[in-house]
Scaffold this motif. Structure first.
Motif, PDB file in Angstrom:
ATOM      1  N   LEU A 103      12.807  86.487  12.257  1.00  0.00           N
ATOM      2  CA  LEU A 103      11.654  86.064  11.459  1.00  0.00           C
ATOM      3  C   LEU A 103      10.379  86.699  11.988  1.00  0.00           C
ATOM      4  O   LEU A 103      10.131  86.712  13.193  1.00  0.00           O
ATOM      5  N   VAL A 148       7.253  86.173   6.434  1.00  0.00           N
ATOM      6  CA  VAL A 148       6.447  85.149   5.767  1.00  0.00           C
ATOM      7  C   VAL A 148       4.983  85.426   6.041  1.00  0.00           C
ATOM      8  O   VAL A 148       4.541  85.374   7.194  1.00  0.00           O
ATOM      9  N   ARG A 180      16.714  80.706   4.963  1.00  0.00           N
ATOM     10  CA  ARG A 180      17.500  79.573   5.453  1.00  0.00           C
ATOM     11  C   ARG A 180      18.688  79.270   4.545  1.00  0.00           C
ATOM     12  O   ARG A 180      19.745  78.837   5.023  1.00  0.00           O
ATOM     13  N   VAL A 206       6.141  77.214  10.326  1.00  0.00           N
ATOM     14  CA  VAL A 206       7.252  78.116  10.002  1.00  0.00           C
ATOM     15  C   VAL A 206       7.901  78.616  11.291  1.00  0.00           C
ATOM     16  O   VAL A 206       9.127  78.636  11.428  1.00  0.00           O
ATOM     17  N   PRO A 248       6.348  76.207   5.450  1.00  0.00           N
ATOM     18  CA  PRO A 248       7.731  76.009   5.856  1.00  0.00           C
ATOM     19  C   PRO A 248       8.552  75.274   4.803  1.00  0.00           C
ATOM     20  O   PRO A 248       8.016  74.472   4.029  1.00  0.00           O
ATOM     21  N   THR A 249       9.827  75.548   4.774  1.00  0.00           N
ATOM     22  CA  THR A 249      10.744  74.839   3.890  1.00  0.00           C
ATOM     23  C   THR A 249      10.640  73.341   4.141  1.00  0.00           C
ATOM     24  O   THR A 249      10.664  72.887   5.284  1.00  0.00           O
ATOM     25  N   VAL A 293       6.143  86.407  11.108  1.00  0.00           N
ATOM     26  CA  VAL A 293       5.170  85.580  10.390  1.00  0.00           C
ATOM     27  C   VAL A 293       3.766  86.121  10.617  1.00  0.00           C
ATOM     28  O   VAL A 293       3.394  86.445  11.755  1.00  0.00           O
ATOM     29  N   MET A 334      18.064  80.332  10.472  1.00  0.00           N
ATOM     30  CA  MET A 334      17.109  81.363  10.038  1.00  0.00           C
ATOM     31  C   MET A 334      17.433  82.694  10.688  1.00  0.00           C
ATOM     32  O   MET A 334      17.631  82.763  11.907  1.00  0.00           O
ATOM     33  N   VAL A 355      13.528  88.019   7.790  1.00  0.00           N
ATOM     34  CA  VAL A 355      12.607  87.377   6.854  1.00  0.00           C
ATOM     35  C   VAL A 355      11.176  87.622   7.301  1.00  0.00           C
ATOM     36  O   VAL A 355      10.868  87.547   8.501  1.00  0.00           O
ATOM     37  N   ASP A 389      10.887  81.959   3.086  1.00  0.00           N
ATOM     38  CA  ASP A 389      11.395  81.081   4.136  1.00  0.00           C
ATOM     39  C   ASP A 389      12.610  80.299   3.630  1.00  0.00           C
ATOM     40  O   ASP A 389      13.621  80.169   4.331  1.00  0.00           O
ATOM     41  N   THR A 420      11.676  77.325  13.295  1.00  0.00           N
ATOM     42  CA  THR A 420      12.693  78.311  13.663  1.00  0.00           C
ATOM     43  C   THR A 420      12.988  78.274  15.156  1.00  0.00           C
ATOM     44  O   THR A 420      14.119  78.496  15.584  1.00  0.00           O
TER      45      THR A 420
END
Length: 364
Positions: A263, A227, A216, A282, A232-233, A265, A260, A225, A212, A286
């Motif tokens: 994505l 995850v 970013r 996450v 999350p960042t 997840v 981002m 990406v 993640d 986004t």
């Protein structure tokens, strides 16, 4: 590239963009199991960083078996196809040396078509061999003609082998582990026939959190990406806040950081190691500010594990987001092999779904 494979992957990309995820999954599965995609001759290595590799040739093996490895042999001669390879490598950058494994799929002699690359970030206590066996990503990549890069966290950097996603110096561009992993990825791109428009990153747990961060911090490098069971960042800034976020989820929704890429997840709602609220966060970070709800679909894996897949299509300059909530699943890679650690063989195949999503989202 095999014309049948190329046509099926193009159809999967079209269906994913149109929101028909079941049709896209069927197309990608047909592509992965029904045709091969040979790729790429090597390119000169970059002189910017130090990169060394020991090459091993992999015996042919069915897709559902763990690869067996043999010592290197001379490259094929006289126009014969090159065998798939499982390379041990070492990369030095910024005063730190990182070991890695690199999987290269078989390729036709003289092939020049650049291939996609997936950077795979293991979880705590894992290593590249374990992660490759558990996710079965190499078996899928072999058929799809995709290279897969597995860096190994060093024990001096983290005693449990975790990526340091919870420390501020490792949460931003140009510093710490994000800079190191980005430089390794760029070096592999320069050293092999990798398509810069199709470079992706995925990870599990601490590796998912770092994926993640990388998405970013380096959106120009990674086209999409993945995850899995990550955080999350910005969910933590030290070990204590990391433990709290893992146990209960982020205390408050972390602010969105950076742009981002597309994505995907995955997170189990029975995960007792990394709370499922982290997967929600996450996705939420986004989707921040995006109007409208996603398109949820209920389903079950072939082994009966239920899931809810919610698709947020790309609109108005916003990238696509796909969220898989895995019902009854714990802290494990969904659909993985029991020959690796932290896997849930009964779950939907996260590796195949990630690869479908990735290949449907090249940059540009």
């Amino acid at each position: 590239m095999n014309p049948m494979f190329q046509n099926l992957m193009s159809e999967a990309a079209r269906l994913t963009r149109g929101g028909d995820l079941q049709g896209a999954t069927a197309a990608i599965q047909q592509a992965l199991h029904g045709s091969a995609a040979p790729t790429a001759a090597s390119m000169p290595a970059s002189d910017a960083d130090v990169i060394e590799a020991e090459v091993r040739v992999i015996d042919e093996a069915p897709a559902d078996e763990v690869f067996s490895y043999v010592e290197a042999v001379e490259p094929a001669q006289g126009g014969a196809p090159a065998a798939q390879q499982w390379r041990d490598g070492s990369f030095a950058h910024g005063g730190r040396t990182l070991a890695y494994k690199l999987y290269l799929p078989p390729r036709a002699a003289g092939a020049t078509t650049p291939m996609p690359l997936v950077l795979m970030l293991h979880g705590c206590t894992q290593n590249p061999d374990d992660f490759a066996a558990g996710t079965r990503m190499n078996a899928l990549a072999r058929t799809a003609g995709v290279a897969v890069l597995y860096p190994a966290q060093t024990r001096p950097a983290n005693a449990q082998g975790c990526w340091n996603w919870f420390k501020p110096q490792h949460q931003q561009r140009g510093r710490g582990e994000p800079a190191l992993l980005a430089a390794l990825t760029q070096s592999v791109i320069a050293s092999h026939a990798i398509d810069p428009a199709r470079v992706y990153v995925a990870g599990l747990s601490a590796g998912g959190a770092m994926a993640d961060i990388l998405g970013r911090a380096y959106p120009e490098l990674f086209a999409a990406v993945g995850v899995h069971s990550g955080l999350p960042t910005g969910a933590a800034n030290d070990l204590m806040s990391a433990m709290a976020a893992m146990r209960s989820g982020p205390g408050a929704a972390p602010p969105a950081r950076g742009t981002m890429p597309p994505l995907i997840v995955f997170h189990g709602d029975a995960d007792n190691t990394v709370n499922v609220r982290n997967g929600d966060a996450v996705v939420a970070s986004t989707l921040a500010g995006r109007p409208g709800a996603g398109q949820p679909q209920q389903g079950r894996s072939p082994a009966g594990r239920a899931y809810t897949r919610t698709h947020h299509p790309a609109t108005d300059g916003r990238h696509a987001v796909e969220h898989w909530l895995l019902h009854g699943a714990g802290h494990a890679w969904s659909g993985g092999s029991a020959q690796g650690s932290y896997t849930d063989p009964a779950g939907v195949d996260a590796s195949a779904e990630m690869l479908r999503f990735f290949l449907a989202h090249p940059k540009g």
